[in-house]
Write a protein that holds these residues in place. Structure first.
Motif, PDB file in Angstrom:
ATOM      1  N   PRO A  64      10.386  85.331  26.233  1.00 49.68           N
ATOM      2  CA  PRO A  64      10.741  86.707  26.603  1.00 49.68           C
ATOM      3  C   PRO A  64      10.594  87.012  28.103  1.00 49.68           C
ATOM      4  CG  PRO A  64       9.433  86.718  24.606  1.00 49.68           C
ATOM      5  CD  PRO A  64       9.419  85.306  25.128  1.00 49.68           C
ATOM      6  N   LYS A  65       9.662  86.377  28.792  1.00 50.90           N
ATOM      7  CA  LYS A  65       9.428  86.692  30.202  1.00 50.90           C
ATOM      8  C   LYS A  65      10.090  85.726  31.171  1.00 50.90           C
ATOM      9  CE  LYS A  65       5.185  89.198  29.571  1.00 50.90           C
ATOM     10  NZ  LYS A  65       3.836  89.416  30.077  1.00 50.90           N
ATOM     11  N   GLY A  66      10.796  84.722  30.668  1.00 54.93           N
ATOM     12  CA  GLY A  66      11.425  83.788  31.587  1.00 54.93           C
ATOM     13  C   GLY A  66      11.964  82.558  30.893  1.00 54.93           C
ATOM     14  N   ALA A  67      11.990  81.473  31.649  1.00 53.35           N
ATOM     15  CA  ALA A  67      12.518  80.215  31.128  1.00 53.35           C
ATOM     16  C   ALA A  67      11.939  79.068  31.954  1.00 53.35           C
ATOM     17  CB  ALA A  67      14.036  80.204  31.213  1.00 53.35           C
ATOM     18  N   VAL A  68      11.961  77.893  31.344  1.00 51.67           N
ATOM     19  CA  VAL A  68      11.533  76.678  32.030  1.00 51.67           C
ATOM     20  C   VAL A  68      12.615  75.636  31.805  1.00 51.67           C
ATOM     21  CG1 VAL A  68       9.819  74.820  32.103  1.00 51.67           C
ATOM     22  CG2 VAL A  68       9.084  77.171  31.696  1.00 51.67           C
ATOM     23  N   VAL A  69      13.018  74.979  32.890  1.00 51.69           N
ATOM     24  CA  VAL A  69      13.957  73.878  32.798  1.00 51.69           C
ATOM     25  C   VAL A  69      13.221  72.625  33.251  1.00 51.69           C
ATOM     26  CG1 VAL A  69      16.095  72.881  33.700  1.00 51.69           C
ATOM     27  CG2 VAL A  69      15.982  75.323  33.217  1.00 51.69           C
ATOM     28  N   VAL A  70      13.243  71.595  32.414  1.00 46.90           N
ATOM     29  CA  VAL A  70      12.673  70.305  32.781  1.00 46.90           C
ATOM     30  C   VAL A  70      13.853  69.397  33.073  1.00 46.90           C
ATOM     31  CG1 VAL A  70      11.231  68.375  32.062  1.00 46.90           C
ATOM     32  CG2 VAL A  70      10.683  70.694  31.303  1.00 46.90           C
ATOM     33  N   ARG A  71      13.893  68.909  34.304  1.00 48.17           N
ATOM     34  CA  ARG A  71      15.044  68.165  34.778  1.00 48.17           C
ATOM     35  C   ARG A  71      14.555  67.052  35.684  1.00 48.17           C
ATOM     36  NH1 ARG A  71      20.689  69.922  36.268  1.00 48.17           N
ATOM     37  NH2 ARG A  71      21.017  68.796  38.185  1.00 48.17           N
ATOM     38  N   GLN A  72      14.950  65.829  35.402  1.00 48.08           N
ATOM     39  CA  GLN A  72      14.570  64.657  36.194  1.00 48.08           C
ATOM     40  C   GLN A  72      13.056  64.581  36.395  1.00 48.08           C
ATOM     41  OE1 GLN A  72      16.926  65.065  39.725  1.00 48.08           O
ATOM     42  NE2 GLN A  72      18.787  64.395  38.709  1.00 48.08           N
ATOM     43  N   GLY A  73      12.309  64.889  35.334  1.00 56.20           N
ATOM     44  CA  GLY A  73      10.863  64.801  35.386  1.00 56.20           C
ATOM     45  C   GLY A  73      10.171  65.927  36.128  1.00 56.20           C
ATOM     46  N   ARG A  74      10.923  66.925  36.557  1.00 60.59           N
ATOM     47  CA  ARG A  74      10.351  68.068  37.274  1.00 60.59           C
ATOM     48  C   ARG A  74      10.568  69.341  36.473  1.00 60.59           C
ATOM     49  NH1 ARG A  74      11.790  66.764  43.527  1.00 60.59           N
ATOM     50  NH2 ARG A  74      10.614  64.830  43.561  1.00 60.59           N
ATOM     51  N   MET A  75       9.600  70.235  36.583  1.00 61.59           N
ATOM     52  CA  MET A  75       9.657  71.493  35.856  1.00 61.59           C
ATOM     53  C   MET A  75       9.981  72.624  36.822  1.00 61.59           C
ATOM     54  SD  MET A  75       6.755  73.291  33.424  1.00 61.59           S
ATOM     55  CE  MET A  75       5.733  71.915  33.683  1.00 61.59           C
ATOM     56  N   ILE A  76      10.960  73.444  36.461  1.00 60.30           N
ATOM     57  CA  ILE A  76      11.312  74.628  37.243  1.00 60.30           C
ATOM     58  C   ILE A  76      11.043  75.840  36.366  1.00 60.30           C
ATOM     59  CG2 ILE A  76      13.113  75.842  38.507  1.00 60.30           C
ATOM     60  CD1 ILE A  76      14.606  73.158  38.721  1.00 60.30           C
ATOM     61  N   CYS A  77      10.150  76.719  36.811  1.00 60.68           N
ATOM     62  CA  CYS A  77       9.783  77.913  36.045  1.00 60.68           C
ATOM     63  C   CYS A  77      10.539  79.124  36.585  1.00 60.68           C
ATOM     64  CB  CYS A  77       8.283  78.163  36.145  1.00 60.68           C
ATOM     65  SG  CYS A  77       7.308  76.837  35.453  1.00 60.68           S
ATOM     66  N   PHE A  78      11.213  79.833  35.708  1.00 60.52           N
ATOM     67  CA  PHE A  78      12.002  81.008  36.068  1.00 60.52           C
ATOM     68  C   PHE A  78      11.356  82.261  35.510  1.00 60.52           C
ATOM     69  CE2 PHE A  78      15.031  77.586  36.260  1.00 60.52           C
ATOM     70  CZ  PHE A  78      15.840  77.911  37.321  1.00 60.52           C
ATOM     71  N   GLU A  79      11.342  83.292  36.313  1.00 64.55           N
ATOM     72  CA  GLU A  79      10.877  84.610  35.882  1.00 64.55           C
ATOM     73  C   GLU A  79      12.105  85.446  35.554  1.00 64.55           C
ATOM     74  OE1 GLU A  79       8.760  88.536  37.858  1.00 64.55           O
ATOM     75  OE2 GLU A  79       8.932  86.710  39.026  1.00 64.55           O
ATOM     76  N   ARG A  80      12.089  86.084  34.395  1.00 66.33           N
ATOM     77  CA  ARG A  80      13.216  86.945  34.026  1.00 66.33           C
ATOM     78  C   ARG A  80      13.082  88.252  34.797  1.00 66.33           C
ATOM     79  NH1 ARG A  80      15.543  88.269  28.064  1.00 66.33           N
ATOM     80  NH2 ARG A  80      17.129  89.723  28.757  1.00 66.33           N
TER      81      ARG A  80
END
Length: 83
Positions: A56-72
Protein backbone atom coordinates in the motif's frame (compact mmCIF):
# COMPACT_ATOMS: atom_id res chain seq x y z
CA UNK A 1 -1.78 9.55 -8.13
CA UNK A 2 -1.36 11.71 -11.13
CA UNK A 3 -3.85 14.58 -11.05
CA UNK A 4 -4.78 14.14 -14.69
CA UNK A 5 -4.90 10.36 -15.03
CA UNK A 6 -5.50 9.34 -11.41
CA UNK A 7 -2.82 6.63 -11.70
CA UNK A 8 -0.36 6.04 -8.87
CA UNK A 9 3.15 7.49 -9.05
CA UNK A 10 6.20 6.13 -7.26
CA UNK A 11 9.45 7.89 -6.28
CA UNK A 12 12.83 6.25 -5.62
CA UNK A 13 16.31 7.43 -4.73
CA UNK A 14 19.10 5.64 -6.57
CA UNK A 15 22.65 6.34 -7.68
CA UNK A 16 22.73 9.11 -10.34
CA UNK A 17 24.08 6.75 -13.01
CA UNK A 18 21.29 4.24 -12.25
CA UNK A 19 18.65 6.97 -12.53
CA UNK A 20 20.06 8.01 -15.88
CA UNK A 21 20.07 4.47 -17.25
CA UNK A 22 16.54 3.64 -16.03
CA UNK A 23 15.03 6.88 -17.32
CA UNK A 24 15.12 5.51 -20.86
CA UNK A 25 12.26 3.12 -20.03
CA UNK A 26 8.68 4.14 -20.78
CA UNK A 27 6.92 5.37 -17.66
CA UNK A 28 10.19 6.17 -15.84
CA UNK A 29 11.63 9.69 -15.65
CA UNK A 30 14.56 11.24 -13.83
CA UNK A 31 13.35 14.17 -11.73
CA UNK A 32 16.79 15.06 -10.34
CA UNK A 33 20.18 13.36 -10.17
CA UNK A 34 19.57 10.17 -8.23
CA UNK A 35 15.76 10.38 -8.11
CA UNK A 36 13.35 8.65 -10.47
CA UNK A 37 9.60 8.95 -10.80
CA UNK A 38 7.60 5.99 -12.11
CA UNK A 39 4.06 5.42 -13.15
CA UNK A 40 2.50 2.03 -12.50
CA UNK A 41 3.38 1.22 -16.10
CA UNK A 42 6.98 2.23 -15.43
CA UNK A 43 7.17 -0.23 -12.53
CA UNK A 44 6.00 -2.99 -14.84
CA UNK A 45 8.71 -2.07 -17.36
CA UNK A 46 11.33 -2.12 -14.58
CA UNK A 47 10.16 -5.53 -13.41
CA UNK A 48 10.41 -7.14 -16.86
CA UNK A 49 13.96 -8.21 -16.00
CA UNK A 50 13.41 -8.55 -12.29
CA UNK A 51 10.78 -9.02 -9.60
CA UNK A 52 8.16 -6.52 -8.46
CA UNK A 53 6.68 -6.42 -4.95
CA UNK A 54 3.87 -3.95 -4.28
CA UNK A 55 2.41 -2.79 -0.99
CA UNK A 56 0.00 0.00 0.00
CA UNK A 57 2.81 2.51 0.70
CA UNK A 58 5.08 1.73 -2.23
CA UNK A 59 6.86 -0.93 -4.22
CA UNK A 60 10.17 -2.75 -4.43
CA UNK A 61 11.83 -3.87 -7.64
CA UNK A 62 14.64 -6.41 -7.44
CA UNK A 63 16.69 -6.19 -10.60
CA UNK A 64 20.16 -7.57 -11.37
CA UNK A 65 20.68 -8.38 -7.70
CA UNK A 66 19.87 -4.84 -6.56
CA UNK A 67 16.82 -3.62 -4.72
CA UNK A 68 15.10 -0.34 -5.60
CA UNK A 69 12.55 0.87 -3.03
CA UNK A 70 9.77 3.18 -4.25
CA UNK A 71 7.55 5.38 -2.13
CA UNK A 72 4.01 5.80 -3.40
CA UNK A 73 3.17 9.49 -3.77
CA UNK A 74 -0.14 10.80 -2.51
CA UNK A 75 -2.45 12.93 -4.64
CA UNK A 76 -0.94 16.41 -4.85
CA UNK A 77 2.58 15.36 -3.84
CA UNK A 78 5.27 16.87 -6.00
CA UNK A 79 8.37 14.75 -6.49
CA UNK A 80 10.86 17.62 -6.28
CA UNK A 81 9.65 18.85 -2.87
CA UNK A 82 10.91 17.28 0.35
CA UNK A 83 8.82 17.43 3.52
Amino acid sequence: MSATTRTPRYLAEVAPEVAESLAILEGVSQVSPGRILCSAEGLLHLSERGTLFRCPKGAVVVRQGRMICFERLAVGDRPGIRR
